[in-house]
Design an enzyme around this catalytic site. Structure first.
Site, PDB file in Angstrom:
ATOM      1  N   ASP A   1     -26.663   7.534  15.203  1.00 22.86           N
ATOM      2  CA  ASP A   1     -25.369   7.247  15.809  1.00 22.86           C
ATOM      3  C   ASP A   1     -24.992   5.803  15.493  1.00 22.86           C
ATOM      4  O   ASP A   1     -25.776   5.055  14.917  1.00 22.86           O
ATOM      5  CB  ASP A   1     -25.395   7.522  17.313  1.00 22.86           C
ATOM      6  CG  ASP A   1     -26.456   6.722  18.049  1.00 22.86           C
ATOM      7  OD1 ASP A   1     -26.971   5.735  17.484  1.00 22.86           O
ATOM      8  OD2 ASP A   1     -26.783   7.076  19.188  1.00 22.86           O
ATOM      9  N   SER A   2     -23.796   5.409  15.864  1.00 27.23           N
ATOM     10  CA  SER A   2     -23.306   4.083  15.481  1.00 27.23           C
ATOM     11  C   SER A   2     -23.792   2.973  16.398  1.00 27.23           C
ATOM     12  O   SER A   2     -23.682   1.799  16.065  1.00 27.23           O
ATOM     13  CB  SER A   2     -21.779   4.078  15.482  1.00 27.23           C
ATOM     14  OG  SER A   2     -21.287   4.195  16.808  1.00 27.23           O
ATOM     15  N   GLY A   3     -24.296   3.340  17.582  1.00 27.90           N
ATOM     16  CA  GLY A   3     -24.653   2.352  18.590  1.00 27.90           C
ATOM     17  C   GLY A   3     -23.548   2.082  19.580  1.00 27.90           C
ATOM     18  O   GLY A   3     -23.770   1.455  20.615  1.00 27.90           O
ATOM     19  N   GLY A   4     -22.355   2.584  19.298  1.00 27.16           N
ATOM     20  CA  GLY A   4     -21.218   2.287  20.157  1.00 27.16           C
ATOM     21  C   GLY A   4     -21.365   2.793  21.578  1.00 27.16           C
ATOM     22  O   GLY A   4     -21.052   2.086  22.537  1.00 27.16           O
ATOM     23  N   PHE A   5     -21.849   4.023  21.732  1.00 23.25           N
ATOM     24  CA  PHE A   5     -21.962   4.589  23.081  1.00 23.25           C
ATOM     25  C   PHE A   5     -22.933   3.784  23.928  1.00 23.25           C
ATOM     26  O   PHE A   5     -22.675   3.493  25.105  1.00 23.25           O
ATOM     27  CB  PHE A   5     -22.413   6.050  23.008  1.00 23.25           C
ATOM     28  CG  PHE A   5     -22.641   6.670  24.357  1.00 23.25           C
ATOM     29  CD1 PHE A   5     -21.570   7.118  25.109  1.00 23.25           C
ATOM     30  CD2 PHE A   5     -23.916   6.789  24.888  1.00 23.25           C
ATOM     31  CE1 PHE A   5     -21.773   7.686  26.366  1.00 23.25           C
ATOM     32  CE2 PHE A   5     -24.127   7.354  26.138  1.00 23.25           C
ATOM     33  CZ  PHE A   5     -23.047   7.802  26.879  1.00 23.25           C
TER      34      PHE A   5
ATOM     35  N   ASP B   1     -17.287   3.480  16.956  1.00 17.74           N
ATOM     36  CA  ASP B   1     -16.140   3.887  17.754  1.00 17.74           C
ATOM     37  C   ASP B   1     -16.268   3.308  19.145  1.00 17.74           C
ATOM     38  O   ASP B   1     -17.309   2.778  19.519  1.00 17.74           O
ATOM     39  CB  ASP B   1     -16.035   5.415  17.824  1.00 17.74           C
ATOM     40  CG  ASP B   1     -17.222   6.039  18.558  1.00 17.74           C
ATOM     41  OD1 ASP B   1     -18.350   5.509  18.422  1.00 17.74           O
ATOM     42  OD2 ASP B   1     -17.048   7.051  19.251  1.00 17.74           O
TER      43      ASP B   1
ATOM     44  N   GLN C   1     -11.794  10.775  18.892  1.00 17.51           N
ATOM     45  CA  GLN C   1     -11.711  10.296  20.267  1.00 17.51           C
ATOM     46  C   GLN C   1     -10.354  10.679  20.847  1.00 17.51           C
ATOM     47  O   GLN C   1      -9.567  11.370  20.213  1.00 17.51           O
ATOM     48  CB  GLN C   1     -11.943   8.781  20.310  1.00 17.51           C
ATOM     49  CG  GLN C   1     -13.381   8.353  20.019  1.00 17.51           C
ATOM     50  CD  GLN C   1     -14.338   8.703  21.156  1.00 17.51           C
ATOM     51  OE1 GLN C   1     -13.931   9.212  22.217  1.00 17.51           O
ATOM     52  NE2 GLN C   1     -15.629   8.455  20.941  1.00 17.51           N
TER      53      GLN C   1
ATOM     54  N   GLY D   1     -16.938  11.190  22.893  1.00 16.24           N
ATOM     55  CA  GLY D   1     -16.250  10.949  24.141  1.00 16.24           C
ATOM     56  C   GLY D   1     -16.221  12.125  25.083  1.00 16.24           C
ATOM     57  O   GLY D   1     -15.397  12.173  25.999  1.00 16.24           O
TER      58      GLY D   1
ATOM     59  N   ASP E   1     -26.674  17.238  19.584  1.00 15.94           N
ATOM     60  CA  ASP E   1     -27.855  16.475  19.992  1.00 15.94           C
ATOM     61  C   ASP E   1     -27.759  16.232  21.486  1.00 15.94           C
ATOM     62  O   ASP E   1     -26.653  16.203  22.045  1.00 15.94           O
ATOM     63  CB  ASP E   1     -27.920  15.124  19.267  1.00 15.94           C
ATOM     64  CG  ASP E   1     -27.014  14.084  19.940  1.00 15.94           C
ATOM     65  OD1 ASP E   1     -27.534  13.249  20.706  1.00 15.94           O
ATOM     66  OD2 ASP E   1     -25.783  14.128  19.730  1.00 15.94           O
TER      67      ASP E   1
END
Length: 380
Positions: free
Chosen positions: A93-97, A147, A191, A218, A268
């Protein structure tokens, strides 16, 4: 094996699809559930055990790995696959969450986000370019754009602001990704909160950017299941039919069945591993709480017909004992049980779609959960 990333749909049944994603590190059969290896490990499992459950791909977490041990260190040690002894595909994942949900004193600007680590309070910056750089250092086969994920419910204006920022970050992520080796793929992330018009706008804009795959983000952030399914139904017609769709962070077995029927290819979630560590087993009889005292004298396994040793060979009484004593083996066995069940659910879905009987498969699976466990042990 192939040196490129591609997706092939082999059969459909309504909106449900079964096929395969091809990567240089192997094939991913879809619909697919990805066990979560947050910190370069699927908690309580050996890599070979995870593979034996039927998993074709794991998820690694950019945020956690950039903090410990660092992407640069993992790259110097040969990359994430070698580091964690997993030679199959890995999605990051991007790490954003995690930045939004775990970090303190975070500040979001057009450039990116600055935040303090939840581990030691150190300050970090994450831009779309830095997120892609980290995922590249890890060597992830499938990567995510950066994101901004907002919790639900939220004001429409806030969902719109975050969606538009995520679209701008998608363009920057895609440009940064151009430096990556051939065979890797970058997914855009839809999103828009729970606002249909925002979801449609996001999906259309991302489709125009021509990503190799598309994620729906999201969701599973506090909204009812009905809202989640409405957003999937809203988005699905606007995503390219020929590209894989990934529903991020979802979910329960029921969520998976419903989302597969709406055209989702990848999932996931930490639920099967986290629940296992807390004494809960997912089975074809539904969810079983091994902490419950009714299991303490029960010599039967969770499912004597299963081909999974953790389900077939250990008594409920023993599992109850391990969980109540907080023995590590209890977490290991129930994590094994749950990951096997999630993969079994996907195996069944793939076969049912291929045979044109997905609706019957979903109904029969839910009937099994509704009937519940076999009769409680009476000592007879």
């Amino acid at each position: 094996m192939t040196d490129t990333f591609s997706f092939q749909i082999n059969a459909t049944d309504g909106a449900a699809r079964t096929g395969a994603i091809s990567t240089p590190r192997g094939e991913i059969r879809t619909p697919a559930f990805m066990p979560v290896g947050t910190a370069a490990t699927v908690k309580a499992m050996y890599p070979e055990q995870v593979r034996a459950t039927g998993a074709d791909i794991l998820l690694g977490n950019t945020y956690h790995l950039m903090l410990r041990p660092s992407a640069e260190r993992i790259a110097a040690l040969g990359g994430l696959h070698k580091f964690m002894q997993w030679d199959r595909p890995i999605l990051t994942d991007s790490g954003g969450f995690q930045v939004m949900s775990l970090s303190s004193l975070r500040k979001i600007t057009e450039e990116g986000v600055t935040f303090r680590s939840h581990v030691d309070g150190s300050q970090h910056a994450m831009s779309p370019e830095r997120s892609i750089e980290i995922q590249g250092l890890l060597g992830a086969d499938i990567q995510m754009q950066l994101d901004e994920c907002v919790g639900l419910p939220c004001e429409d204006a806030e969902a719109e602001r975050a969606m538009r920022l995520s679209l701008r970050w998608a363009e920057r992520s895609k440009k940064a990704f151009e430096l990556q080796p051939k065979g890797r793929a970058l997914f855009g992330i839809v999103q828009g909160g729970a606002v249909p018009r925002l979801r449609v706008e996001s999906a259309r804009a991302l489709a125009d950017m021509d990503f190799p795959g598309y994620s729906i983000g999201g969701l599973a952030v506090g909204e009812p299941q009905a809202v989640m399914m409405e957003m999937i139904e809203t988005v699905e017609p606007h995503l390219p039919q020929s590209k894989p769709r990934y529903l991020m962070g979802v979910g329960t077995p029921d969520d998976l069945l419903e989302a597969v029927g709406r055209g989702i290819d990848m999932f996931d979630c930490v639920m099967p591993t986290r629940s296992g560590r807390h004494g809960q087993a997912f089975t074809r009889f539904g969810k079983i709480n091994l902490k419950n005292a009714r299991h303490q004298n029960d010599p039967r396994p969770l499912d004597e017909e299963s081909d999974c040793p953790a389900l077939r060979d250990y008594s409920r009484a023993y599992l109850h004992h391990l969980i109540r004593c907080e023995e590590m083996l209890g977490s290991m066995l129930l994590t094994w049980v749950n990951l096997h069940y999630y993969q079994d659910l996907m195996r069944g879905a793939r076969a049912a779609i291929a045979e044109g009987r997905y609706a019957d498969y979903k109904a029969a699976t839910k009937e099994g959960w509704a009937r519940g466990d076999i009769l409680p042990w009476t000592g007879e």
